[in-house]
Design a protein around this motif. Structure first.
Motif, PDB file in Angstrom:
ATOM      1  N   THR A   4      13.479 -50.909 -29.850  1.00  0.00           N
ATOM      2  CA  THR A   4      14.223 -50.021 -29.671  1.00  0.00           C
ATOM      3  C   THR A   4      14.504 -49.612 -28.134  1.00  0.00           C
ATOM      4  OG1 THR A   4      13.458 -49.102 -31.851  1.00  0.00           O
ATOM      5  CG2 THR A   4      14.680 -47.567 -30.483  1.00  0.00           C
ATOM      6  N   LYS A   5      13.459 -49.696 -27.528  1.00  0.00           N
ATOM      7  CA  LYS A   5      13.582 -49.284 -26.198  1.00  0.00           C
ATOM      8  C   LYS A   5      14.279 -50.101 -25.296  1.00  0.00           C
ATOM      9  CE  LYS A   5       9.541 -46.212 -25.554  1.00  0.00           C
ATOM     10  NZ  LYS A   5       9.516 -45.769 -27.409  1.00  0.00           N
ATOM     11  N   ASP A   9       9.230 -50.564 -32.064  1.00  0.00           N
ATOM     12  CA  ASP A   9       9.623 -49.521 -31.159  1.00  0.00           C
ATOM     13  C   ASP A   9       9.846 -50.298 -29.791  1.00  0.00           C
ATOM     14  OD1 ASP A   9       9.551 -46.832 -30.246  1.00  0.00           O
ATOM     15  OD2 ASP A   9       8.042 -47.481 -28.953  1.00  0.00           O
ATOM     16  N   SER A  51       3.673 -52.858 -31.648  1.00  0.00           N
ATOM     17  CA  SER A  51       4.755 -51.769 -32.056  1.00  0.00           C
ATOM     18  C   SER A  51       6.115 -52.555 -31.742  1.00  0.00           C
ATOM     19  CB  SER A  51       4.485 -50.598 -31.227  1.00  0.00           C
ATOM     20  OG  SER A  51       3.151 -50.128 -31.275  1.00  0.00           O
TER      21      SER A  51
END
Ligand code: HEC
Length: 143
Positions: A103-104, A100, A97
């Motif tokens: 993004t974090k 994601d 992932s």
């Protein structure tokens, strides 16, 4: 202010102390090194926010700079999983992932960049957001 901040940061820091051994795989060593730096730097800010340490503008600003730089290194340092390391707490989901995950890491970078270091009170407010960004990643990608 959010009373949860100090407790949240403390739990993140105690998680470090719980390690009996250090990782041995090069990628895991680099990940631990970067996260430890992030942890220790957050602790400096957390202690100023709670009044445990005196507020010092220059030190707060320096810590903020370190956090922003460290946030910017997460994607590079975590890019390669490397060989299995028994001590590493990095979950395989990081690499399945990846978007994601980045993004974090960006969310943490933004929270660090938004930190207002002009007083202990403003640091306290900002550490709530920063602590939440650590947790948002750890809860999904760290054992
Ligand atoms: C984008 C994801 C992400 C963000 C954001 C993040 N972390 Fe981490 N962190 C991890 C992962 C994954 C590990 C486990 C790495 C491993 O063991 O290989 C980790 C490990 C740690 C460790 C343990 C290091 C060690 O000794 O091995 C500490 C301490 C830590 N993080 C603190 C923080 C703090 C404090 C913040 C926020 C200020 C933060 N992290 C933000 C993903 C993240």
């Amino acid at each position: 202010m959010r009373p949860v901040t100090a407790a949240l940061l403390t739990s993140l820091l105690f998680a470090t102390a719980a390690f009996a051994a250090d990782p041995t795989q090069p990628e895991a060593i680099e990940r631990a090194k970067l996260m430890k730096e992030i942890g220790l730097t957050s602790k400096i800010l957390g202690e100023m926010a709670s009044g445990k340490a005196p507020y010092e503008a220059a030190a707060a600003e320096a810590a903020k700079t370190v956090l922003i730089a460290a946030a910017g290194q997460i994607d590079t340092v975590f890019a390669t999983a490397g060989a299995d390391d028994p001590v590493s707490e990095a979950l395989p989901a990081i690499w399945t992932s990846w978007e994601d995950f980045t993004t974090k890491s960006a969310g943490f970078g933004q929270a660090a960049a938004a930190l207002d270091t002009s007083s202990a009170e403003t640091i306290k407010a900002g550490m709530g957001t920063i602590g939440a960004s650590c947790k948002a990643c750890h809860s999904v990608y760290r054992e």
